[in-house]
Design a protein around this motif. Structure first.
Motif, PDB file in Angstrom:
ATOM      1  N   VAL A 296      52.559  16.714  70.339  1.00 33.18           N
ATOM      2  CA  VAL A 296      52.459  15.738  69.248  1.00 33.18           C
ATOM      3  C   VAL A 296      53.328  16.175  68.077  1.00 33.18           C
ATOM      4  CG1 VAL A 296      50.883  14.759  67.532  1.00 33.18           C
ATOM      5  CG2 VAL A 296      50.183  14.887  69.925  1.00 33.18           C
ATOM      6  N   GLU A 297      53.300  17.455  67.754  1.00 38.58           N
ATOM      7  CA  GLU A 297      54.124  17.965  66.657  1.00 38.58           C
ATOM      8  C   GLU A 297      55.612  17.849  66.987  1.00 38.58           C
ATOM      9  OE1 GLU A 297      53.476  18.884  63.521  1.00 38.58           O
ATOM     10  OE2 GLU A 297      51.493  18.102  63.983  1.00 38.58           O
ATOM     11  N   ASP A 298      55.986  18.126  68.237  1.00 39.53           N
ATOM     12  CA  ASP A 298      57.388  17.974  68.649  1.00 39.53           C
ATOM     13  C   ASP A 298      57.839  16.533  68.486  1.00 39.53           C
ATOM     14  OD1 ASP A 298      57.532  20.628  69.349  1.00 39.53           O
ATOM     15  OD2 ASP A 298      57.341  20.271  71.514  1.00 39.53           O
TER      16      ASP A 298
ATOM     17  N   TRP B  35      56.387  11.653  76.094  1.00 44.06           N
ATOM     18  CA  TRP B  35      57.231  12.588  75.364  1.00 44.06           C
ATOM     19  C   TRP B  35      57.460  13.899  76.111  1.00 44.06           C
ATOM     20  CZ3 TRP B  35      61.008  12.616  72.354  1.00 44.06           C
ATOM     21  CH2 TRP B  35      61.398  13.773  71.688  1.00 44.06           C
ATOM     22  N   ASN B  36      56.467  14.420  76.829  1.00 40.45           N
ATOM     23  CA  ASN B  36      56.638  15.697  77.521  1.00 40.45           C
ATOM     24  C   ASN B  36      57.807  15.661  78.496  1.00 40.45           C
ATOM     25  OD1 ASN B  36      54.664  17.231  76.268  1.00 40.45           O
ATOM     26  ND2 ASN B  36      53.073  16.467  77.626  1.00 40.45           N
ATOM     27  N   SER B  37      58.006  14.547  79.176  1.00 39.23           N
ATOM     28  CA  SER B  37      59.148  14.465  80.101  1.00 39.23           C
ATOM     29  C   SER B  37      60.429  14.087  79.370  1.00 39.23           C
ATOM     30  CB  SER B  37      58.857  13.482  81.232  1.00 39.23           C
ATOM     31  OG  SER B  37      58.627  12.198  80.727  1.00 39.23           O
ATOM     32  N   VAL B  38      60.331  13.281  78.316  1.00 41.37           N
ATOM     33  CA  VAL B  38      61.528  12.859  77.580  1.00 41.37           C
ATOM     34  C   VAL B  38      62.151  14.028  76.826  1.00 41.37           C
ATOM     35  CG1 VAL B  38      62.365  11.378  75.704  1.00 41.37           C
ATOM     36  CG2 VAL B  38      60.764  10.467  77.389  1.00 41.37           C
ATOM     37  N   LYS B  39      61.329  14.885  76.236  1.00 38.47           N
ATOM     38  CA  LYS B  39      61.879  15.985  75.428  1.00 38.47           C
ATOM     39  C   LYS B  39      62.646  16.995  76.276  1.00 38.47           C
ATOM     40  CE  LYS B  39      57.853  19.020  75.273  1.00 38.47           C
ATOM     41  NZ  LYS B  39      56.868  19.624  74.391  1.00 38.47           N
TER      42      LYS B  39
END
Length: 95
Positions: free
Chosen positions: A13-15, A56-60
């Protein structure tokens, strides 16, 4: 007192929040350019960031997350545009 450890979800979430803080001005400008006005552009940005935030975990981990978000904005805008421009058939020709 020992520093508080973040669980993986909080870190993610912070990322994402940091990514949005850094990229938002440019994304809003791009949304405005795509949609033709700032209000629809902001709605486009919000809709895409909602979708990207859930993945987001896969996109980042991608090489360029910003490019992914911009492409998602373009694809979403095209989809909305196509839905609005559907041909409307009339039963009879107007005089």
């Amino acid at each position: 007192m020992a520093p508080r450890r973040l669980d993986p979800g909080e870190s993610s979430v912070e990322d994402f929040a940091e990514f949005v803080r850094a990229a938002l001005p440019g994304l809003l400008r791009y949304g405005h350019a795509l949609a033709g006005n700032p209000h629809d552009g902001a709605d486009l940005v919000q809709n895409v960031l909602e979708k990207v935030g859930s993945r987001w975990n896969s996109v980042k981990r991608m090489e360029d997350p910003l490019a992914y978000v911009r492409r998602a904005m373009a694809n979403t805008h095209i989809s909305v545009w196509r839905r609005r421009r559907r041909e409307r058939l009339l039963p009879d020709m107007p005089e």
